[in-house]
Design a protein around this motif. Sequence first.
Motif, PDB file in Angstrom:
ATOM      1  N   MET A   1    -129.539 -66.354 -23.431  1.00  0.00           N
ATOM      2  CA  MET A   1    -130.432 -65.970 -24.523  1.00  0.00           C
ATOM      3  C   MET A   1    -129.912 -66.571 -25.825  1.00  0.00           C
ATOM      4  SD  MET A   1    -133.214 -64.062 -24.428  1.00  0.00           S
ATOM      5  CE  MET A   1    -132.939 -62.856 -23.126  1.00  0.00           C
ATOM      6  N   PRO A   2    -130.744 -67.320 -26.613  1.00  0.00           N
ATOM      7  CA  PRO A   2    -130.271 -67.908 -27.855  1.00  0.00           C
ATOM      8  C   PRO A   2    -129.821 -66.846 -28.843  1.00  0.00           C
ATOM      9  CG  PRO A   2    -132.672 -68.051 -27.684  1.00  0.00           C
ATOM     10  CD  PRO A   2    -132.164 -67.601 -26.366  1.00  0.00           C
ATOM     11  N   SER A   3    -128.879 -67.238 -29.748  1.00  0.00           N
ATOM     12  CA  SER A   3    -128.294 -66.275 -30.673  1.00  0.00           C
ATOM     13  C   SER A   3    -129.313 -65.710 -31.651  1.00  0.00           C
ATOM     14  CB  SER A   3    -127.148 -66.934 -31.442  1.00  0.00           C
ATOM     15  OG  SER A   3    -127.624 -68.077 -32.154  1.00  0.00           O
ATOM     16  N   ASP A   4    -130.385 -66.471 -31.932  1.00  0.00           N
ATOM     17  CA  ASP A   4    -131.384 -65.998 -32.894  1.00  0.00           C
ATOM     18  C   ASP A   4    -132.542 -65.260 -32.218  1.00  0.00           C
ATOM     19  OD1 ASP A   4    -132.468 -68.166 -31.629  1.00  0.00           O
ATOM     20  OD2 ASP A   4    -133.280 -69.111 -33.438  1.00  0.00           O
ATOM     21  N   TYR A   5    -132.389 -64.924 -30.935  1.00  0.00           N
ATOM     22  CA  TYR A   5    -133.445 -64.242 -30.194  1.00  0.00           C
ATOM     23  C   TYR A   5    -133.670 -62.844 -30.765  1.00  0.00           C
ATOM     24  CZ  TYR A   5    -135.667 -61.707 -26.337  1.00  0.00           C
ATOM     25  OH  TYR A   5    -136.498 -60.926 -25.584  1.00  0.00           O
ATOM     26  N   ILE A   6    -134.952 -62.488 -31.018  1.00  0.00           N
ATOM     27  CA  ILE A   6    -135.231 -61.165 -31.584  1.00  0.00           C
ATOM     28  C   ILE A   6    -136.159 -60.312 -30.724  1.00  0.00           C
ATOM     29  CG2 ILE A   6    -134.787 -61.813 -33.975  1.00  0.00           C
ATOM     30  CD1 ILE A   6    -137.823 -62.034 -34.365  1.00  0.00           C
ATOM     31  N   GLY A   7    -136.854 -60.890 -29.747  1.00  0.00           N
ATOM     32  CA  GLY A   7    -137.698 -60.042 -28.917  1.00  0.00           C
ATOM     33  C   GLY A   7    -138.798 -60.789 -28.193  1.00  0.00           C
ATOM     34  N   THR A   8    -139.693 -60.018 -27.551  1.00  0.00           N
ATOM     35  CA  THR A   8    -140.746 -60.590 -26.717  1.00  0.00           C
ATOM     36  C   THR A   8    -142.128 -60.238 -27.250  1.00  0.00           C
ATOM     37  OG1 THR A   8    -140.648 -58.648 -25.278  1.00  0.00           O
ATOM     38  CG2 THR A   8    -139.359 -60.579 -24.610  1.00  0.00           C
ATOM     39  N   LEU A   9    -143.047 -61.172 -27.063  1.00  0.00           N
ATOM     40  CA  LEU A   9    -144.463 -60.974 -27.374  1.00  0.00           C
ATOM     41  C   LEU A   9    -145.228 -61.137 -26.067  1.00  0.00           C
ATOM     42  CD1 LEU A   9    -146.781 -60.688 -29.500  1.00  0.00           C
ATOM     43  CD2 LEU A   9    -146.844 -63.195 -29.577  1.00  0.00           C
ATOM     44  N   GLY A  10    -145.786 -60.050 -25.582  1.00  0.00           N
ATOM     45  CA  GLY A  10    -146.576 -60.100 -24.354  1.00  0.00           C
ATOM     46  C   GLY A  10    -148.053 -60.205 -24.690  1.00  0.00           C
ATOM     47  N   VAL A  11    -148.702 -61.245 -24.192  1.00  0.00           N
ATOM     48  CA  VAL A  11    -150.120 -61.455 -24.454  1.00  0.00           C
ATOM     49  C   VAL A  11    -150.908 -60.880 -23.278  1.00  0.00           C
ATOM     50  CG1 VAL A  11    -151.914 -63.113 -25.060  1.00  0.00           C
ATOM     51  CG2 VAL A  11    -149.526 -63.590 -25.659  1.00  0.00           C
ATOM     52  N   MET A  12    -151.644 -59.817 -23.535  1.00  0.00           N
ATOM     53  CA  MET A  12    -152.412 -59.138 -22.489  1.00  0.00           C
ATOM     54  C   MET A  12    -153.787 -59.789 -22.364  1.00  0.00           C
ATOM     55  SD  MET A  12    -153.053 -55.024 -22.038  1.00  0.00           S
ATOM     56  CE  MET A  12    -154.024 -54.832 -23.544  1.00  0.00           C
ATOM     57  N   VAL A  13    -154.132 -60.247 -21.162  1.00  0.00           N
ATOM     58  CA  VAL A  13    -155.390 -60.959 -20.925  1.00  0.00           C
ATOM     59  C   VAL A  13    -156.077 -60.411 -19.685  1.00  0.00           C
ATOM     60  CG1 VAL A  13    -154.491 -63.083 -21.984  1.00  0.00           C
ATOM     61  CG2 VAL A  13    -154.314 -62.764 -19.505  1.00  0.00           C
ATOM     62  N   CYS A  14    -157.332 -60.785 -19.523  1.00  0.00           N
ATOM     63  CA  CYS A  14    -158.081 -60.434 -18.314  1.00  0.00           C
ATOM     64  C   CYS A  14    -157.959 -61.553 -17.291  1.00  0.00           C
ATOM     65  CB  CYS A  14    -159.554 -60.206 -18.655  1.00  0.00           C
ATOM     66  SG  CYS A  14    -159.855 -58.766 -19.713  1.00  0.00           S
ATOM     67  N   ARG A  15    -157.917 -61.159 -16.027  1.00  0.00           N
ATOM     68  CA  ARG A  15    -157.791 -62.141 -14.961  1.00  0.00           C
ATOM     69  C   ARG A  15    -159.100 -62.916 -14.804  1.00  0.00           C
ATOM     70  NH1 ARG A  15    -154.055 -62.259 -10.968  1.00  0.00           N
ATOM     71  NH2 ARG A  15    -153.448 -60.111 -11.474  1.00  0.00           N
ATOM     72  N   ARG A  16    -158.980 -64.229 -14.684  1.00  0.00           N
ATOM     73  CA  ARG A  16    -160.137 -65.098 -14.482  1.00  0.00           C
ATOM     74  C   ARG A  16    -159.820 -66.117 -13.384  1.00  0.00           C
ATOM     75  NH1 ARG A  16    -162.120 -61.464 -16.566  1.00  0.00           N
ATOM     76  NH2 ARG A  16    -162.986 -61.283 -18.674  1.00  0.00           N
ATOM     77  N   THR A  17    -160.802 -66.871 -12.973  1.00  0.00           N
ATOM     78  CA  THR A  17    -160.565 -67.903 -11.959  1.00  0.00           C
ATOM     79  C   THR A  17    -159.784 -69.058 -12.578  1.00  0.00           C
ATOM     80  OG1 THR A  17    -162.697 -68.923 -12.487  1.00  0.00           O
ATOM     81  CG2 THR A  17    -162.649 -67.337 -10.669  1.00  0.00           C
ATOM     82  N   GLY A  18    -159.104 -69.811 -11.743  1.00  0.00           N
ATOM     83  CA  GLY A  18    -158.360 -70.972 -12.213  1.00  0.00           C
ATOM     84  C   GLY A  18    -156.883 -70.833 -11.943  1.00  0.00           C
ATOM     85  N   SER A  19    -156.143 -71.843 -12.353  1.00  0.00           N
ATOM     86  CA  SER A  19    -154.696 -71.848 -12.173  1.00  0.00           C
ATOM     87  C   SER A  19    -154.033 -72.356 -13.457  1.00  0.00           C
ATOM     88  CB  SER A  19    -154.306 -72.740 -10.990  1.00  0.00           C
ATOM     89  OG  SER A  19    -152.918 -72.749 -10.810  1.00  0.00           O
TER      90      SER A  19
END
Length: 374
Positions: A1-19
Motif C-alpha cells: 500500500m503506498p504511503s500516501d494511501y488514504i482510503g477506498t471509493l466504491g462505485v455502486m452500479v447496476c449489473r448489465r450485459t457485457g464484459s
Amino acid sequence: MPSDYIGTLGVMVCRRTGSPPFAEKEYLRELCLASSCLGITVFVFFPEDKPDSVKLNHLISGYTYSRGGWEKRNFPVPDIIYDRCLFKNTAETSSAAAFLSDLPDSRWSMWSRGLPGKIRVYNLLKREQCLSPYLPHTLIYNGSESLNQALSLFDGKLFLKPSGGSHGKHTLYVHCTGNEETVLQGRDRSNSIFKMTLPTGELSSWVKKFTGRRRFIIQPYLKLTSRAGKPYDVRVLVQKNARGRWTTTGMAVRQGPAEGMTSNLHGGGTALPVPSFLESEFSAPVPDNIIACINQLSDLIPPILEGGFGRLGELGIDFGIDCFGKVWLLEVNSKPGRRAFRQTGDIPAAKLSVENPLRYARYLLLRQLRRVNT
C-alpha cells in the motif's frame, strides 16, 4: 500500500450485459486510472453481490481497472460509496437500499445523496422567488381528471415525462387539435421515436396504458427547438471540488433529431459548444444574456437542493431556451453523464468531470480520517 494511501471509493452500479457487466465503462476506467495519484483505491461493485453479513467485515466482490484491463477482486467495505446505479426496475432499487441498510454505521459514508422525484424537486425550487420565473408549471399525473385539467390549463398542448430520471425515454407530447383528434409524439420505454393520431375520446385510456404504474408529471409544451426544427437544451455540469465547494465544470448544447421531442445523448442526440450554437440561433446580445442567466441559475440551484435534500456531490442541470431567448429550468439530475464534453472537444471540462469526483472523495476521506484520529 503506498504511503500516501488514504482510503477506498466504491462505485455502486447496476449489473448489465457485457464484459465487465456494467455501463459507463469508459468513465469508470478513467476514475480508476486517475485515482492512484490521489491515494485512493477505486473499485466497482454490485449491491446484490454483498456477502451474507458485511457487518462481520467480509469482503465485497468488485472490479478495478489495472495493468490495462479490468480485474475482479475482493475488497473491504468501501470508505466512501459513490452511487452510480441507474435503476431500471424496483428490484434494482430495493437491492441497493438493502445493501446500504446492512452496512455498519461507522467508517463509511455516501459520496452524495440522490435527488428524489421531479415533483419534489420542483416543489422545493418553486419556493425560491429568484427561481420561480424559470420553472415550467408542473402537475402530477394521476389519471384522466389530471390529464383533462392540464389540457385545459395548457391550451391543449402538454408534455408528460416520468417523475424519475429517464434519459428522455418514455416521454410524450400531446396536442389536442380541436377537431376531435389528438396528435401524440414521443419516445416509448425502449427509447424508440413514435408519432400517431387518435380520436380525442380515446386519449385518456391510451395515456393510462402508456404510463402504466410509473409516476409521471405534466408540464406545458414548450417549443424548445432550433431554427432547423431540432430539439435542444443546455446541460451544465456542476460538481464539488477538492475543497468541497460547488464549481461549474462545463456546459454543452445537446441537440436531438428533428423527429424527436428530446435532446438526450442516449436518444441519438449530439453535443455542440454553447457559444457558437447560440450565436447561430440569436442575434447579439441575446447569446451573452442567455449564458449569463444560465451561469447565475447554476450557482443558485445546488445549495438550495442541498438544503432541502442533504449533501450532494454533482448535478447535471438542464436548461431549455425558447425562440424568444427565455431560459427555462427543465430538470436536475444527481447522476449526470459527461460524454458531452468529449463530443464538443472541451477536453479540460472532460478531464475535470472525472477528476472532481475523486478530489471531492479525497476531501471527504480526509475529513473522515480527522474525525477518527481526534
